[in-house]
Motif scaffolding. Structure first.
Motif, PDB file in Angstrom:
ATOM      1  N   GLY A  74       0.797  -1.224   0.000  1.00  0.00           N
ATOM      2  CA  GLY A  74       0.000   0.000   0.000  1.00  0.00           C
ATOM      3  C   GLY A  74       0.824   1.264   0.000  1.00  0.00           C
ATOM      4  N   TYR A  75       2.156   1.127   0.089  1.00  0.00           N
ATOM      5  CA  TYR A  75       3.031   2.295   0.197  1.00  0.00           C
ATOM      6  C   TYR A  75       4.046   2.388  -0.936  1.00  0.00           C
ATOM      7  CZ  TYR A  75       1.313   2.686   5.001  1.00  0.00           C
ATOM      8  OH  TYR A  75       0.522   2.834   6.108  1.00  0.00           O
ATOM      9  N   THR A  76       4.468   1.264  -1.454  1.00  0.00           N
ATOM     10  CA  THR A  76       5.537   1.278  -2.451  1.00  0.00           C
ATOM     11  C   THR A  76       5.002   1.660  -3.828  1.00  0.00           C
ATOM     12  OG1 THR A  76       5.189  -1.108  -2.648  1.00  0.00           O
ATOM     13  CG2 THR A  76       7.031  -0.364  -1.287  1.00  0.00           C
ATOM     14  N   PHE A  77       5.909   2.045  -4.683  1.00  0.00           N
ATOM     15  CA  PHE A  77       5.559   2.432  -6.052  1.00  0.00           C
ATOM     16  C   PHE A  77       6.696   2.044  -6.978  1.00  0.00           C
ATOM     17  CE2 PHE A  77       7.438   5.995  -3.830  1.00  0.00           C
ATOM     18  CZ  PHE A  77       8.489   6.361  -4.663  1.00  0.00           C
ATOM     19  N   VAL A  78       6.403   2.075  -8.276  1.00  0.00           N
ATOM     20  CA  VAL A  78       7.403   1.701  -9.273  1.00  0.00           C
ATOM     21  C   VAL A  78       8.497   2.770  -9.320  1.00  0.00           C
ATOM     22  CG1 VAL A  78       7.850   1.276 -11.709  1.00  0.00           C
ATOM     23  CG2 VAL A  78       5.757   0.392 -10.645  1.00  0.00           C
ATOM     24  N   TRP A  79       9.714   2.365  -9.052  1.00  0.00           N
ATOM     25  CA  TRP A  79      10.859   3.289  -9.115  1.00  0.00           C
ATOM     26  C   TRP A  79      11.464   3.308 -10.525  1.00  0.00           C
ATOM     27  CZ3 TRP A  79      12.867   7.116  -6.445  1.00  0.00           C
ATOM     28  CH2 TRP A  79      14.204   7.489  -6.643  1.00  0.00           C
ATOM     29  N   LYS A  80      11.702   2.141 -11.096  1.00  0.00           N
ATOM     30  CA  LYS A  80      12.223   2.063 -12.450  1.00  0.00           C
ATOM     31  C   LYS A  80      11.951   0.671 -12.995  1.00  0.00           C
ATOM     32  CE  LYS A  80      15.823   4.378 -13.581  1.00  0.00           C
ATOM     33  NZ  LYS A  80      17.205   4.919 -13.762  1.00  0.00           N
ATOM     34  N   ARG A  81      11.507   0.617 -14.270  1.00  0.00           N
ATOM     35  CA  ARG A  81      11.225  -0.662 -14.908  1.00  0.00           C
ATOM     36  C   ARG A  81      12.479  -1.180 -15.604  1.00  0.00           C
ATOM     37  NH1 ARG A  81       6.040  -1.916 -14.626  1.00  0.00           N
ATOM     38  NH2 ARG A  81       4.515  -0.252 -14.272  1.00  0.00           N
ATOM     39  N   THR A  82      12.616  -2.506 -15.600  1.00  0.00           N
ATOM     40  CA  THR A  82      13.763  -3.123 -16.244  1.00  0.00           C
ATOM     41  C   THR A  82      13.394  -4.538 -16.667  1.00  0.00           C
ATOM     42  OG1 THR A  82      16.042  -3.887 -15.944  1.00  0.00           O
ATOM     43  CG2 THR A  82      14.688  -3.762 -13.973  1.00  0.00           C
ATOM     44  N   GLY A  83      13.556  -4.809 -17.953  1.00  0.00           N
ATOM     45  CA  GLY A  83      13.297  -6.156 -18.451  1.00  0.00           C
ATOM     46  C   GLY A  83      11.901  -6.661 -18.195  1.00  0.00           C
ATOM     47  N   GLY A  84      10.894  -5.796 -18.293  1.00  0.00           N
ATOM     48  CA  GLY A  84       9.520  -6.209 -18.070  1.00  0.00           C
ATOM     49  C   GLY A  84       9.122  -6.304 -16.615  1.00  0.00           C
ATOM     50  N   ARG A  85      10.069  -6.074 -15.698  1.00  0.00           N
ATOM     51  CA  ARG A  85       9.773  -6.081 -14.266  1.00  0.00           C
ATOM     52  C   ARG A  85      10.044  -4.688 -13.712  1.00  0.00           C
ATOM     53  NH1 ARG A  85      13.156 -10.824 -11.739  1.00  0.00           N
ATOM     54  NH2 ARG A  85      14.840  -9.583 -12.685  1.00  0.00           N
ATOM     55  N   ALA A  86       9.850  -4.532 -12.408  1.00  0.00           N
ATOM     56  CA  ALA A  86      10.002  -3.200 -11.831  1.00  0.00           C
ATOM     57  C   ALA A  86      10.713  -3.256 -10.499  1.00  0.00           C
ATOM     58  CB  ALA A  86       8.637  -2.532 -11.664  1.00  0.00           C
ATOM     59  N   VAL A  87      11.657  -2.317 -10.312  1.00  0.00           N
ATOM     60  CA  VAL A  87      12.229  -2.075  -8.997  1.00  0.00           C
ATOM     61  C   VAL A  87      11.240  -1.210  -8.224  1.00  0.00           C
ATOM     62  CG1 VAL A  87      14.118  -0.984  -7.739  1.00  0.00           C
ATOM     63  CG2 VAL A  87      14.591  -2.230  -9.866  1.00  0.00           C
ATOM     64  N   MET A  88      10.876  -1.640  -7.009  1.00  0.00           N
ATOM     65  CA  MET A  88       9.899  -0.918  -6.209  1.00  0.00           C
ATOM     66  C   MET A  88      10.617  -0.074  -5.155  1.00  0.00           C
ATOM     67  SD  MET A  88       7.181  -1.899  -7.703  1.00  0.00           S
ATOM     68  CE  MET A  88       5.872  -1.338  -6.612  1.00  0.00           C
ATOM     69  N   ALA A  89       9.952   0.999  -4.721  1.00  0.00           N
ATOM     70  CA  ALA A  89      10.568   1.921  -3.774  1.00  0.00           C
ATOM     71  C   ALA A  89       9.590   2.273  -2.656  1.00  0.00           C
ATOM     72  CB  ALA A  89      11.026   3.187  -4.480  1.00  0.00           C
ATOM     73  N   LEU A  90      10.156   2.447  -1.463  1.00  0.00           N
ATOM     74  CA  LEU A  90       9.401   2.922  -0.312  1.00  0.00           C
ATOM     75  C   LEU A  90      10.033   4.234   0.137  1.00  0.00           C
ATOM     76  CD1 LEU A  90       7.323   2.443   2.022  1.00  0.00           C
ATOM     77  CD2 LEU A  90       9.209   1.384   3.281  1.00  0.00           C
ATOM     78  N   ALA A  91       9.243   5.311   0.152  1.00  0.00           N
ATOM     79  CA  ALA A  91       9.744   6.615   0.590  1.00  0.00           C
ATOM     80  C   ALA A  91       9.864   6.656   2.098  1.00  0.00           C
ATOM     81  CB  ALA A  91       8.820   7.723   0.097  1.00  0.00           C
ATOM     82  N   LEU A  92      11.049   7.021   2.592  1.00  0.00           N
ATOM     83  CA  LEU A  92      11.269   7.166   4.027  1.00  0.00           C
ATOM     84  C   LEU A  92      11.025   8.614   4.424  1.00  0.00           C
ATOM     85  CD1 LEU A  92      14.489   4.979   4.274  1.00  0.00           C
ATOM     86  CD2 LEU A  92      12.111   4.272   4.568  1.00  0.00           C
ATOM     87  N   GLY A  93      11.366   8.986   5.647  1.00  0.00           N
ATOM     88  CA  GLY A  93      11.091  10.352   6.084  1.00  0.00           C
ATOM     89  C   GLY A  93       9.596  10.622   6.079  1.00  0.00           C
ATOM     90  N   LEU A  94       9.203  11.775   5.557  1.00  0.00           N
ATOM     91  CA  LEU A  94       7.779  12.124   5.470  1.00  0.00           C
ATOM     92  C   LEU A  94       7.137  11.610   4.185  1.00  0.00           C
ATOM     93  CD1 LEU A  94       7.828  15.836   6.712  1.00  0.00           C
ATOM     94  CD2 LEU A  94       7.161  13.806   8.001  1.00  0.00           C
ATOM     95  N   GLY A  95       7.946  11.078   3.268  1.00  0.00           N
ATOM     96  CA  GLY A  95       7.452  10.764   1.932  1.00  0.00           C
ATOM     97  C   GLY A  95       6.226   9.896   1.878  1.00  0.00           C
ATOM     98  N   SER A  96       6.144   8.887   2.740  1.00  0.00           N
ATOM     99  CA  SER A  96       5.018   7.952   2.695  1.00  0.00           C
ATOM    100  C   SER A  96       3.816   8.423   3.507  1.00  0.00           C
ATOM    101  CB  SER A  96       5.465   6.571   3.203  1.00  0.00           C
ATOM    102  OG  SER A  96       6.332   5.962   2.278  1.00  0.00           O
ATOM    103  N   LEU A  97       3.879   9.626   4.077  1.00  0.00           N
ATOM    104  CA  LEU A  97       2.798  10.104   4.930  1.00  0.00           C
ATOM    105  C   LEU A  97       1.937  11.183   4.280  1.00  0.00           C
ATOM    106  CD1 LEU A  97       4.673  10.262   8.351  1.00  0.00           C
ATOM    107  CD2 LEU A  97       3.097   8.498   7.540  1.00  0.00           C
ATOM    108  N   PHE A  98       2.344  11.665   3.104  1.00  0.00           N
ATOM    109  CA  PHE A  98       1.521  12.665   2.422  1.00  0.00           C
ATOM    110  C   PHE A  98       0.248  12.001   1.910  1.00  0.00           C
ATOM    111  CE2 PHE A  98       5.736  14.603   2.008  1.00  0.00           C
ATOM    112  CZ  PHE A  98       5.463  15.906   2.399  1.00  0.00           C
ATOM    113  N   ASN A  99      -0.892  12.618   2.225  1.00  0.00           N
ATOM    114  CA  ASN A  99      -2.166  12.104   1.750  1.00  0.00           C
ATOM    115  C   ASN A  99      -2.432  12.558   0.323  1.00  0.00           C
ATOM    116  OD1 ASN A  99      -3.347  10.431   3.751  1.00  0.00           O
ATOM    117  ND2 ASN A  99      -3.752  12.226   5.016  1.00  0.00           N
TER     118      ASN A  99
END
Length: 685
Positions: A84-109
């Motif tokens: 529910g928090y991660t998002f696609v950071w960069k796609r590669t070879g048909g798959r995706a590296v996922m990212a979780l924002a630390l700090g305040l990043g994941s708390l913005f509504n």
């Protein structure tokens, strides 16, 4: 942020476990702006709130990210609340590296229509920067856009919502309603079509995340061998600037009348022909929803009247709206100041960032001049287009050959000056120029029967000036061999520096070893000219290599036109119209002005001329300095707005004169070594 614990394991759903997972209404956090983390209730989850007023364009947070490899996330992370928090950071070879924002990043509504914070992914630093899009009041929640469409925590739409959406689709068939929704006032058909595709593109952005490259020219570390020297801004990195505009809220039922009012008063509200009051790139409407005291959602329509510069005095604007607007804006109009982008979105990928401020269109024309926040023009340069162009190995070889030609000419001149066996000593300067047709025109020139093709000539050794392996450079008769050029003999010999032997060779019937190149236009031969710096040899301070080249081109232009029925304007024979000039050194200011006057199309240089050149703009204000050229000359003549001609400047960027990604049989000339070998002292190049 809506915080949902996915029921992946039954044991985690026990009451005592769930009680440990409940968040408090306020969470401590230390940051320079005193932002607070609170849960206001209502099921939205914790959010970020301002505790003091924040100005527009304020960088409020830089959040590092935690990255998950594609396979690991698919196997484990996607089955937990991280999904529910991660998002696609960069796609590669048909798959995706996922990212979780630390700090305040994941708390913005999320705000679906009017987020007050934009964010940019920085792949180079593995971080996300968050910046306010407008002024934020104390106590206001800071929100971002997760993207268009239904969010993952929202239930499927009810039958009532579905029916309303169908009704809206039917209303869209009405011309007035369509104008109200899209606000395409003053847009041409081409712009409408372009924007339609841009909006579709924006809607496909996953999670509403706008990805932007790291600052600087958009080229890989290995880069193209040839780089455009300009102060133009890459659309990938051009900053989002805003300015004040008058906005007024109207009932949705009055939207069509507002459109007609806008069309009736373009002079007072929106001067679309200049950069001072123009809103041509902006939509006329945006919509938002709010909740009334009874808990019902209320739709609001915000109408863009004009820029603040068109009506600096609010009282005069209110009076004018009351007089001219009739019932459109009510008896007591209440316009207020809002922010709108200064220019259209420069790329489709950055449209989401612009739309967060105010709906607008995309303009990707790299040569378009658009106003910045002060009303000055900003030139956009398509670095990605340049990269693609110079990935053409044939084009790179074409430029490489002509740089090698210039170096060979300069070495030949210096060798003759040092040759003690010559009776007449000739003083020389290590500077040379070669003028030819741009690549896209040159590759279409035709060779005579039996002569080598243009492609075969490009495979010659251009560091040789004579011999069987050298390319044939110069002018051969483009017409039948029976045609005599004797009336032009003295003029050609004196201007092009030819000997009697060279004249005889140039006036013989073409053979397999002699290449003749002509334009698709009958009777017009190619223009290829070599020139050396003759200031010292002729004791004439004006005889720079560039000036000598212009004179030689003038001769060939005159010969062509004297053999045709084309009318020639007075003084037009010397022009370099449609030609490219290669030179060892960045041209000086004197030569640059001659190139402007001669209407040259392209200039290519090998070595910069610090303190003396006229193309790099190293001494200009920061905004006018050319990218990758701070080691060059003091001005950028090719981009001066007051001149009646502009030309493109390109620079060889590799540290040696070698074809990129290709093995060389002999060591290539290092540019540092050439700068020492061909040093011209204190002379202007």
């Amino acid at each position: 942020m809506v915080e949902t614990h996915l029921p992946a394991l039954a044991a985690d759903q026990e009451a005592h476990v769930q009680s440990l997972l409940q968040y408090p209404s306020s969470t401590p956090h230390l940051n320079r702006f005193g932002l607070s983390i609170r849960d206001p209730g209502g099921g939205r989850g914790r959010g970020v709130y301002a505790t003091a007023p924040l100005a527009a364009d304020t960088l409020i947070e830089v959040s590092p990210v935690l990255l998950f490899p594609p396979a690991e996330y698919a196997e484990y992370g996607s089955k937990t609340q991280l999904d529910g928090y991660t998002f696609v950071w960069k796609r590669t070879g048909g798959r995706a590296v996922m990212a979780l924002a630390l700090g305040l990043g994941s708390l913005f509504n999320h705000h679906p229509t009017a987020p007050n914070v934009k964010y940019v992914l920085d792949h180079a630093t593995h971080s996300i920067s968050y910046t306010t899009t407008r002024a934020v009041a104390e106590g206001e929640e800071l929100t971002i856009s997760y993207g268009a469409g239904r969010m993952w925590w929202e239930p499927p739409p009810s039958q009532e919502v579905t029916e309303r959406e169908e009704q809206e689709k039917r209303q869209a068939q009405d011309p007035d309603h369509a104008a109200m929704e899209m606000g395409r006032i003053g847009l041409s058909d081409d712009e409408d079509e372009q924007e339609s595709s841009s909006v579709d593109k924006a809607k496909r952005v996953e999670n509403g995340i706008e990805v932007r490259s790291a600052p600087g020219p958009s080229r890989p570390a290995t880069g193209p061998a040839v780089y455009r020297i300009t102060a133009g801004v890459d659309p990938v990195t051009v900053p989002l600037a805003t300015r004040d505009a008058w906005i007024i809220d109207i009932p949705p039922t009055s939207a069509s009348f507002a459109v007609k009012f806008l069309q009736k008063h373009p002079a007072e509200l929106q001067n679309r022909d200049d950069g001072l009051h123009s809103t041509r790139h902006l939509r006329s409407f945006r919509t938002s929803t709010s909740v009334d005291p009874n808990g019902r959602k209320v739709a609001r329509t915000h109408f863009l009247l004009c820029l603040r510069t068109a009506f600096p005095d609010r009282s005069r604007l209110v009076s004018w709206l009351r007089t001219e607007g009739g019932s459109v804006f009510g008896e007591s109009p209440e316009p207020y100041i809002g922010q709108v982008p200064v220019i259209a979105a420069p790329t489709k990928e950055r449209l989401t960032e612009w739309q967060a401020v105010w709906p607008c269109i995309v303009r990707t024309n790299a040569k378009e001049l658009v106003p910045d926040n002060g009303g000055n023009p900003v030139l956009l340069v398509d670095r990605k287009g340049d990269e693609k162009m110079w990935h053409d190995s044939q084009r790179v070889r074409w430029a490489w050959n002509r740089f090698k030609r210039c170096v060979a000419l300069a070495r030949h001149a210096l060798q003759r000056a040092d040759d003690q066996s010559t009776v007449v000593k000739v003083k020389a300067i290590g500077s040379a120029v070669h003028v030819t047709h741009p690549f896209d025109a040159a590759r279409h020139f035709q060779s005579a029967n039996g002569a080598m093709t243009w492609e075969e000539r490009e495979g010659c050794d251009w560091s040789q000036l004579t011999g069987p392996g050298a390319p044939i450079i110069g002018r051969l008769p483009p017409c039948e061999a029976t045609t005599t050029w004797d009336p032009h003999k003295e003029r050609i010999i004196s201007t092009l520096g030819m000997t009697e032997a060279q004249w005889s060779a140039f006036n013989t019937t073409p053979s397999a070893s002699v290449a003749v190149y002509t334009s698709p236009s009958p009777g017009i031969g190619t223009i290829e000219v070599d020139a050396l710096d003759m200031r010292v040899a002729l004791r004439n301070p004006l005889k720079h290599a560039v000036i000598s080249a212009v004179s030689r081109v003038s001769t060939l232009r005159g010969i062509d036109r004297s053999n045709s029925s084309l009318a020639v304007a007075n003084g037009a024979d010397y022009l370099l119209t449609g030609l490219a000039l290669f030179t060892i050194y960045e041209p000086c200011i004197y030569c640059c002005m001659a190139l402007v006057h001669s209407r040259v199309s392209e200039v290519y240089f090998l070595l910069p001329s610090p303190g003396r050149g006229g193309c790099c703009g190293a001494n200009l204000p920061q905004a006018s300095q050319c990218d990758r050229a701070n080691d060059g000359g003091i001005y950028a003549i090719q981009e001066q707005k007051g001149l009646n001609h502009a030309f493109t400047v390109w620079r060889w960027m590799h540290p040696s004169l070698a074809l990129p990604h290709q093995p060389n049989e002999e060591p290539a000339d290092a540019l540092d070594d050439l700068a020492t070998e061909l040093h011209i002292g204190l002379l202007d190049p």
